[in-house]
Design a protein around this motif. Structure first.
Motif, short mmCIF file in Angstrom:
data_model
loop_
_atom_site.label_atom_id
_atom_site.label_comp_id
_atom_site.label_asym_id
_atom_site.label_seq_id
_atom_site.Cartn_x
_atom_site.Cartn_y
_atom_site.Cartn_z
N GLU A 59 0.81 -1.21 0.00
CA GLU A 59 0.00 0.00 0.00
C GLU A 59 0.84 1.25 0.00
O GLU A 59 0.32 2.35 -0.15
CB GLU A 59 -0.89 0.02 1.24
CG GLU A 59 -1.96 -1.05 1.21
CD GLU A 59 -2.72 -1.08 2.54
OE1 GLU A 59 -3.73 -1.76 2.61
OE2 GLU A 59 -2.25 -0.42 3.49
N ASN A 60 2.09 1.10 0.22
CA ASN A 60 2.97 2.25 0.27
C ASN A 60 3.10 2.83 -1.14
O ASN A 60 3.35 2.09 -2.08
CB ASN A 60 4.34 1.78 0.79
CG ASN A 60 5.22 2.92 1.19
OD1 ASN A 60 5.26 3.96 0.57
ND2 ASN A 60 5.96 2.72 2.27
N PRO A 61 2.94 4.13 -1.27
CA PRO A 61 2.99 4.71 -2.63
C PRO A 61 4.29 4.43 -3.37
O PRO A 61 4.31 4.26 -4.57
CB PRO A 61 2.84 6.21 -2.39
CG PRO A 61 2.42 6.38 -1.01
CD PRO A 61 2.57 5.11 -0.26
N ILE A 62 5.37 4.42 -2.61
CA ILE A 62 6.63 4.18 -3.29
C ILE A 62 7.15 2.79 -2.95
O ILE A 62 8.34 2.52 -2.98
CB ILE A 62 7.68 5.25 -2.93
CG1 ILE A 62 7.83 5.35 -1.41
CG2 ILE A 62 7.30 6.58 -3.51
CD1 ILE A 62 9.06 6.15 -1.02
N GLU A 140 3.27 9.06 -7.98
CA GLU A 140 3.06 7.93 -7.08
C GLU A 140 2.64 8.38 -5.71
O GLU A 140 1.77 7.79 -5.07
CB GLU A 140 4.35 7.11 -6.96
CG GLU A 140 4.64 6.28 -8.17
CD GLU A 140 6.05 5.70 -8.11
OE1 GLU A 140 6.62 5.69 -6.99
OE2 GLU A 140 6.55 5.28 -9.15
N MET A 141 3.25 9.46 -5.25
CA MET A 141 2.97 9.88 -3.89
C MET A 141 1.63 10.59 -3.79
O MET A 141 0.95 10.50 -2.77
CB MET A 141 4.06 10.83 -3.39
CG MET A 141 5.32 10.11 -3.03
SD MET A 141 6.24 11.00 -1.77
CE MET A 141 6.66 12.46 -2.65
N LEU A 142 1.27 11.31 -4.82
CA LEU A 142 0.09 12.14 -4.68
C LEU A 142 -1.15 11.50 -5.22
O LEU A 142 -2.25 12.01 -5.04
CB LEU A 142 0.31 13.49 -5.39
CG LEU A 142 1.39 14.33 -4.76
CD1 LEU A 142 1.55 15.64 -5.49
CD2 LEU A 142 1.05 14.61 -3.31
N GLY A 143 -1.00 10.42 -5.89
CA GLY A 143 -2.19 9.67 -6.27
C GLY A 143 -3.05 10.37 -7.30
O GLY A 143 -2.59 11.16 -8.11
N HIS B 493 7.72 8.07 3.66
CA HIS B 493 7.24 6.82 3.05
C HIS B 493 8.31 5.75 3.07
O HIS B 493 8.04 4.58 3.33
CB HIS B 493 6.83 7.08 1.60
CG HIS B 493 5.53 7.78 1.46
ND1 HIS B 493 4.34 7.24 1.88
CD2 HIS B 493 5.24 8.99 0.93
CE1 HIS B 493 3.37 8.10 1.61
NE2 HIS B 493 3.87 9.15 1.04
N ASN B 583 -3.42 14.64 0.13
CA ASN B 583 -3.72 13.67 -0.90
C ASN B 583 -2.87 12.43 -0.82
O ASN B 583 -2.89 11.62 -1.71
CB ASN B 583 -3.53 14.34 -2.27
CG ASN B 583 -4.59 15.38 -2.48
OD1 ASN B 583 -5.74 15.12 -2.25
ND2 ASN B 583 -4.20 16.56 -2.88
N LEU B 584 -2.14 12.33 0.22
CA LEU B 584 -1.37 11.11 0.39
C LEU B 584 -2.30 9.96 0.66
O LEU B 584 -3.31 10.10 1.34
CB LEU B 584 -0.40 11.27 1.54
CG LEU B 584 0.73 12.24 1.25
CD1 LEU B 584 1.55 12.44 2.49
CD2 LEU B 584 1.61 11.73 0.15
N GLN B 585 -1.95 8.84 0.14
CA GLN B 585 -2.82 7.70 0.35
C GLN B 585 -2.75 7.25 1.78
O GLN B 585 -1.74 7.32 2.43
CB GLN B 585 -2.41 6.57 -0.57
CG GLN B 585 -2.56 6.94 -2.02
CD GLN B 585 -1.95 5.91 -2.90
OE1 GLN B 585 -1.65 4.82 -2.44
NE2 GLN B 585 -1.77 6.24 -4.16
N PHE B 587 -2.40 4.75 4.53
CA PHE B 587 -2.05 3.40 4.89
C PHE B 587 -1.40 3.43 6.25
O PHE B 587 -0.99 4.46 6.75
CB PHE B 587 -1.13 2.76 3.85
CG PHE B 587 0.23 3.39 3.77
CD1 PHE B 587 1.31 2.83 4.44
CD2 PHE B 587 0.44 4.52 3.02
CE1 PHE B 587 2.55 3.40 4.35
CE2 PHE B 587 1.69 5.09 2.92
CZ PHE B 587 2.75 4.54 3.59
#
Lengths: 194, 716
Positions: A59-62, A140-143, B493, B583-585, B587
């Motif tokens: 689930e981590n963006p990066i 990736e980070m900001l979706g 992250h 806007n960070l996802q 998790f």
């Protein structure tokens, strides 16, 4: 429990890794157990699927970049020493540590930490973070909730701030300079690996 | 040195206020107007209610006496504060609290001299019910949340254990002193000493705030001292009431002590729950205020005050309740109400707390002029000494223990500041008046006053030079750049991912769980739907409209020399930051202690974009940040280039116009930045041409607004 050195014998290259990375025997043992846990099929090395099995990481963006950072270029597997060497970057920096000039820079020095972070951006390893690479990371980070234009603006702004030699890319030195006020040791250290 | 000419003016006005305050009791009945229309009233008793002729002027002071006097006191306080800020080098040396106390002393002396009776004292009820809540509410509302919760363990450690240590230490030692001087102090019992210890040991948030704000120590230290001073109220109040009830009991058993111990916990937790309840209710109410936005700020104040009163009614800790209420409702209220309401809330909070604090200090000064002092050298001096000694040893011991568990150790210099910055204030003062009467009560009152004056004056004045001497780490002030933001995010992250790989469950497991709960349930429930999503175009448009309605003065802003092309507005920085954070996802993030990503985004909107408006700190310190840039009037073409197709933004508006008012607090442009999610870039060409001229213009404009600046307050 027996003495730590006897259990350390189970760890491949245990002594050498301890010296190289500065981990204590207890930590190394713990990391080895974690390695074995991740290595579900007991192959002795990890593949990217093993990493992806960690639920939070997916689930981590990066997340995929982080996983990629464990693998040396061209390699498909990660053995224990590579695993530990990567994690050695995240040991808290020791203060007041003097080292002889000939010794290589320890993995958890500020410089090495920053280099590690730099390589997350710079996947093609050309030594510079280009605009596209930065955009990729931002995406990736900001979706999905940010428009393309906003992304472009942010990337523009970031490059403009950091780019001192005006080559529209961020070199490692510029990267390091833009982070000079940030307490990297704090941000990139896992305390329990002390 | 600033011009001193306003000072005599203000002094004369203050003296007029004093005189007006001294006159009422002795003022003759206002029926001495000359008789008009031929009626002769010289033989008529003025008190008889006979029809009188019409008068041109008449004076009826008693009709308005009470509110008139209150207003005069507040006026006096405010003028004194004003004069303080105008008085050149004085603010650098003497903290505001000292000056206010001195003014109070002066006024008290004048009143005493005129009336030959004691001037009005600060009644405990007025203090606890009216003067204290605004200050604590302000403190709670602007509490830096992330810092506070990270250091909560340490703060509680200092607050609870430290206060206990101080109370018992001072109480018992004072009893020892009384035993040593049986002639003069023999009739003070152990319980009395403990009671006195409980009220004198408490560090006062009002005094601490007023001195520390002017000092700019690093955030961690500030939050430790400040948090401790807020939370030790629970312990103080409980111990005070405990010892007071013990005094009334015929005898004290071990069971009573145990019950007392439980009460500490109950009081603290009770206040906490009351505050939580009211905070959530307030948040829920604010969700529905969008149809009547004008009264939205009122709810904030009403609910907070209600939480304070309720917990006082239940004998819980009112301070803990009101702080909890403020902290709880803040994020939801800010999301729900309009920007103007947010501004109103903040300004009113600051204003009320400022007035309260000023009044408290002035009354402290006035109340010192009393008839009822009783002096005793050994008692007073030993109290002073013991306060210092016990606090110092307490801090040293506690820190030695707590440093083993903290990541950022509390250094020796920090410890010194914590110990030395333990100022006593009006809470002690009010509490001492509430003691049941006994022979030595006047001694206690005198001693309390002396301790307060000593700590505020001596410690308050010397702490700044001492801090400079010890070179306490100062707060870093510059705002992060966009690159820093992005890279910091990435590192967050990264660290989170690595922790997942390693399988580390940090101590912020609960914090993250709470954040998830918050996002999933609380925010959905408590924040109105139309506030939950961002519609950037609409928001920008609304923002522009709003600015036009406010009639914002279009002043050309300063161009930062640092970045020659395309400087960013503070709002833009805010919006970028908020894009990055909001806007960070989601998790599950288990982060390093100091930098949890989940709370970071709130802190960005609270800490950085809404830096607390320190009451004493000039509002314009922010103005001198060199990282803040303003963009000039943008050409319409440029604007439309960067946001193609957003033609709704009409031509004459420039989103980034900066009024002098806003320019004072560029990083706390809450209303402006709250909904502004569109970063837009001005064209480079025009700026460079006009920048020098505009720079001087904005400087002149901002200088106009800088009437509250302390000249020698330099940006650090």
């Amino acid at each position: 429990m027996g003495s730590s050195s006897s259990s350390l014998n189970n760890v491949p290259d245990g002594q050498q890794l301890m010296q190289e990375t500065g981990f204590s025997a207890a930590h190394l043992l713990r990391l080895y157990e974690r390695f074995k846990f991740l290595d579900k099929d007991n192959r002795g090395h990890l593949r990217s699927e093993d990493f992806e099995a960690v639920p939070e990481l997916s689930e981590n963006p990066i997340g995929d970049r982080i996983v990629g950072a464990f693998f040396l270029p061209g390699q498909e597997t990660v053995d224990f020493s590579s695993f530990v060497r990567v994690l050695a970057h995240f040991r808290p920096t020791e203060k007041n540590r003097t080292r002889a000039g000939a010794q290589p820079e320890p993995a958890n020095s500020r410089n090495r930490k920053l280099k590690f972070a730099f390589r997350l951006y710079d996947r093609d390893r050309d030594g510079k973070i280009s605009r596209t690479e930065l955009l990729q990371v931002l995406r990736e980070m900001l979706g999905m909730q940010v428009t393309e234009e906003q992304l472009q603006s942010i990337a523009d702004r970031a490059i403009q701030e950091a780019d001192l030699d005006k080559d529209d890319a961020i070199s490692f030195d510029e990267f390091r300079k833009s982070l000079e006020k940030v307490n990297i040791d704090h941000k990139m250290s896992i305390r329990f690996l002390e | 040195m600033a011009a001193l000419w306003p000072v005599p003016l203000l002094i004369s006005q203050s003296l007029w206020a004093c005189l007006a305050l001294t006159l009422p009791d002795g003022y003759p009945e206002p029926h001495n107007g000359p008789p008009t229309a031929g009626f002769n009233y010289s033989h008529v008793d003025p008190s008889v209610d006979l029809p009188r002729a019409l008068r041109v002027f008449s004076l009826d002071y008693h009709h308005v006496q009470a509110p008139f006097e209150i207003v005069l006191w507040i006026m006096l306080a405010s003028l004194a504060k004003l004069g303080f800020h105008w008085s050149g080098r004085v603010p650098a040396i003497v903290p505001e609290s000292c000056v206010l106390i001195m003014v109070g002393l002066l006024v008290g002396g004048v009143i005493y001299g005129v009336r030959h009776s004691a001037p009005p004292t600060l009644s405990a009820d007025a203090f606890f019910l009216f003067l204290l809540p605004p200050i604590v509410l302000d403190a709670g509302y602007f509490l830096p949340g992330r810092l506070f919760f990270e250091n909560l363990g340490t703060i509680l450690w200092y607050a609870v254990l430290g206060t206990l240590w101080n109370v018992l230490g001072i109480g018992l030692s004072l009893y020892g002193v009384c035993l040593l001087a049986p002639s003069s102090l023999g009739d003070i019992s152990l319980l009395h000493c403990l009671l006195f210890g409980s009220l004198i040991a408490a560090v006062d948030p009002v005094a601490v705030l007023s001195v520390f704000q002017e000092m700019h120590v690093n955030e961690q230290l500030h939050i430790l001292v400040f948090g401790e001073s807020l939370l030790n109220d629970a312990v103080t109040v409980v111990l005070y009431k405990l010892f007071e009830s013990f005094l009334r009991l015929p005898s004290v058993t071990g069971l009573d002590v145990l019950v007392g111990g439980c009460r500490v916990v109950v009081v603290g937790l009770g206040g906490l729950f009351v505050g939580l309840f009211f905070g959530l209710v307030a948040a829920l109410t604010s969700r529905f205020t969008f149809r009547a936005q004008v009264i939205a700020p009122l709810f904030v104040f009403l609910y907070s005050y209600l939480s304070y009163l309720t917990s006082e009614m239940l004998h819980f800790s009112g301070i803990v309740a009101i702080v909890t209420c403020a902290v709880t409702m803040k994020q939801y209220v800010e999301a729900n109400v309009s920007e103007r309401s947010n501004t109103s809330i903040q300004y009113f909070l600051k204003m009320w707390s400022s007035v309260s604090e000023t009044l408290i200090f002035i009354f402290l000064g006035v109340s010192t002029i009393q008839d009822i002092h009783m002096w005793s050298w050994p008692f007073v001096c030993s109290t002073l000494l013991l306060c210092l000694v016990w606090r110092a040893t307490g801090v040293l011991l506690l820190t030695a223990v707590v440093n083993k568990l903290r990541r950022n150790a509390v250094t020796f210099r920090d410890q010194f500041i914590i110990a030395y910055g333990g100022l006593r204030g009006a809470i002690c003062f009010s509490l001492v008046f509430l003691i049941d009467d006994f022979p030595k009560k006047r001694l206690f009152i005198t001693t309390t006053i002396v301790v307060i004056l000593f700590t505020v004056f001596v410690q308050g004045m010397t702490i700044k030079p001492l801090v400079e001497l010890l070179d306490v780490k100062r707060k870093k002030r510059a705002l992060p750049t966009v690159s820093e933001e992005i890279h910091s995010r990435l590192l967050d992250h990264l660290l989170s991912g690595i922790e997942d790989v390693v399988g580390y469950w940090g101590q912020h497991y609960w914090k993250d769980r709470f954040e998830q709960f918050n996002k999933k349930y609380l925010r959905r429930f408590l924040i109105g739907e139309h506030h939950q999503t961002h519609s950037s175009i609409l928001r920008v448009y609304q923002e522009v409209e709003r600015r036009e309605q406010q009639g914002v003065e279009e002043t050309p802003p300063v161009v930062d020399a640092h970045s020659s092309s395309r400087p960013l507005l503070p709002e833009e920085m805010d919006s970028i930051r908020r894009i990055l954070s909001r806007n960070l996802q989601n998790f599950n993030n288990k982060q390093m202690p100091a930098y949890s990503r989940h709370t970071l985004h709130q802190d960005l909107t609270t800490d950085k974009t809404r830096k607390p408006l320190h009451r004493h700190q000039s509002l314009t310190e922010r103005c001198t940040y060199h990282t803040i840039t303003y963009c000039p009037q943008r050409a319409d073409g440029e604007f439309s280039k960067s946001c193609r197709g957003r033609a709704r933004l009409s031509r004459s508006h420039t989103v980034c116009s900066a009024s002098p008012r806003w320019s004072e607090r560029p990083d706390s442009l809450v209303p402006a930045a709250l909904n502004h999610t569109q970063p837009s870039y001005p064209g480079p060409a025009e700026e460079e041409q006009d920048s020098p001229q505009r720079r001087t213009q904005i400087e002149r404009a901002t200088k106009k607004q800088l009437s509250f600046i302390l000249e020698n307050e330099k940006p650090l």
